[in-house]
Design a protein around this motif. Structure first.
Motif, short mmCIF file in Angstrom:
data_model
loop_
_atom_site.label_atom_id
_atom_site.label_comp_id
_atom_site.label_asym_id
_atom_site.label_seq_id
_atom_site.Cartn_x
_atom_site.Cartn_y
_atom_site.Cartn_z
N ASN A 47 -4.05 7.46 -2.36
CA ASN A 47 -4.98 7.92 -1.33
C ASN A 47 -5.34 6.75 -0.42
O ASN A 47 -4.93 5.61 -0.67
CB ASN A 47 -6.24 8.54 -1.94
CG ASN A 47 -6.93 7.59 -2.90
OD1 ASN A 47 -7.33 6.49 -2.55
ND2 ASN A 47 -7.05 8.01 -4.16
N ALA B 112 0.27 3.86 -2.81
CA ALA B 112 -1.13 4.21 -3.12
C ALA B 112 -1.33 5.72 -3.05
O ALA B 112 -0.80 6.38 -2.16
CB ALA B 112 -2.07 3.51 -2.17
N SER C 209 0.80 -1.23 0.00
CA SER C 209 0.00 0.00 0.00
C SER C 209 0.83 1.28 0.00
O SER C 209 0.29 2.37 -0.08
CB SER C 209 -0.93 0.01 1.22
OG SER C 209 -0.17 -0.04 2.42
N MET D 262 -14.77 -3.60 -1.27
CA MET D 262 -14.17 -2.27 -1.38
C MET D 262 -15.24 -1.19 -1.52
O MET D 262 -15.07 -0.06 -1.03
CB MET D 262 -13.21 -2.23 -2.56
CG MET D 262 -11.91 -2.98 -2.34
SD MET D 262 -11.05 -2.50 -0.80
CE MET D 262 -10.95 -0.70 -0.97
N GLU E 203 -14.51 -6.48 -4.98
CA GLU E 203 -15.02 -5.16 -5.36
C GLU E 203 -16.22 -4.74 -4.50
O GLU E 203 -16.36 -3.57 -4.15
CB GLU E 203 -15.38 -5.13 -6.84
CG GLU E 203 -14.18 -5.19 -7.77
CD GLU E 203 -13.18 -4.06 -7.54
OE1 GLU E 203 -13.62 -2.94 -7.14
OE2 GLU E 203 -11.98 -4.28 -7.72
N GLU F 118 -7.30 3.66 -1.96
CA GLU F 118 -6.44 2.81 -2.77
C GLU F 118 -5.42 2.07 -1.89
O GLU F 118 -5.02 0.95 -2.23
CB GLU F 118 -5.73 3.64 -3.84
CG GLU F 118 -6.66 4.15 -4.93
CD GLU F 118 -7.47 3.01 -5.57
OE1 GLU F 118 -6.85 2.00 -5.96
OE2 GLU F 118 -8.71 3.14 -5.66
N ARG G 179 -7.25 -0.88 -0.67
CA ARG G 179 -7.37 -1.87 -1.74
C ARG G 179 -6.09 -2.69 -1.86
O ARG G 179 -6.11 -3.93 -1.88
CB ARG G 179 -7.67 -1.16 -3.06
CG ARG G 179 -7.76 -2.07 -4.28
CD ARG G 179 -8.02 -1.25 -5.53
NE ARG G 179 -9.34 -0.66 -5.48
CZ ARG G 179 -10.45 -1.28 -5.87
NH1 ARG G 179 -10.39 -2.52 -6.33
NH2 ARG G 179 -11.61 -0.67 -5.80
N ALA G 180 -4.95 -2.01 -1.91
CA ALA G 180 -3.68 -2.71 -2.06
C ALA G 180 -3.35 -3.53 -0.82
O ALA G 180 -2.85 -4.66 -0.92
CB ALA G 180 -2.57 -1.69 -2.33
N GLU H 16 -9.20 12.81 3.05
CA GLU H 16 -9.42 11.68 2.15
C GLU H 16 -10.56 10.78 2.61
O GLU H 16 -11.09 10.00 1.81
CB GLU H 16 -8.14 10.85 2.02
CG GLU H 16 -7.00 11.59 1.36
CD GLU H 16 -5.72 10.77 1.31
OE1 GLU H 16 -4.74 11.25 0.74
OE2 GLU H 16 -5.73 9.64 1.84
#
Length: 228
Positions: free
Chosen positions: A84, A82, A79, A199, A196, A87, A90-91, A144
């Motif tokens: 933000n 990333a 991460s 997320m 997804e 993201e 997500r990573a 963010e």
């Protein structure tokens, strides 16, 4: 207390014992995982074992710490670049699920720690949460994410990752019946559609209030259709 070796050969031997312990604890559980079983799997003598670990419990606690360090490093490295917080989540989650697939013993060992060594259990979760809280505070300061308590969010996010990983990585066929084995080595990946959806849930939970409505079709339609 476990001994940290100074030589490369000593570090390799210690790591081999930890790897053997990961396999044996996962297969047999703490009570049935004898030192002799672990040393046999590692290919070392019991005398060598006691050069690095004072007891089976000492080894177990060192293994919890070792797994914790490795999973945190995997998530952090994934991460780091990333752009933000979303993201980064997500990573980080992708890295966590990969680690879980490669080390399914993590689940059993951490759960056994609740009875075997509550201190090791708290250390494991506490270190993960501490990193989460710091990142969420920074993301909040940068605008963010929305106005959300970073401590509550950190524990909630960790719970999401743990349960999604258990259901789709350790139970790839979704069978929760008597034939299922959540600690087996036959692991899988979280399906992309599941990832997804997860997320999307996380993004809406962490997102700024105004953007949450923007990205929610039903909320947007209701807003656009409301009388002015």
């Amino acid at each position: 207390m476990s001994h940290t070796p100074r030589t490369a050969k000593g570090r390799e031997t210690r790591q081999r014992i930890l790897a053997a312990a990961e396999a044996i604890f996962a297969r047999h559980g703490y009570s049935e995982a004898s030192v002799s079983r672990i040393t046999e799997h590692a290919g070392v003598g019991q005398g060598t074992f006691y050069l690095y670990f004072a007891s089976k419990l000492d080894l177990f606690e060192a293994l919890v710490e070792d797994l914790n360090r490795r999973v945190r490093r995997a998530m952090s490295e994934a991460s780091r670049a990333a752009p933000n917080r979303i993201e980064a989540e997500r990573a980080g989650f992708r890295a966590f699920f990969r680690f879980t697939a490669e080390h399914p013993a993590l689940y059993r060992i951490v759960r056994e720690a609740e009875l075997v060594s509550p201190g090791a259990l708290r250390l494991h979760y506490g270190r993960i949460v501490d990193g989460y809280i710091e990142g969420l505070k920074d993301a909040g300061d940068a605008g963010e994410i929305g106005d959300i308590d970073p401590t509550v969010a950190a524990w909630a996010l960790m719970g999401i990752g743990e349960m999604i990983g258990m259901r789709w990585v350790l139970w790839p066929d979704g069978n929760a019946g008597e034939d299922s084995d959540p600690f087996a080595s036959g692991t899988s990946e979280v399906p992309e559609e599941v990832f997804e959806q997860m997320m999307l849930f996380i993004g809406r939970a962490l997102g700024r209030p105004e953007t949450t409505a923007t990205h929610n079709p039903s909320a947007r339609s209701a807003r656009e259709g409301a009388p002015q």
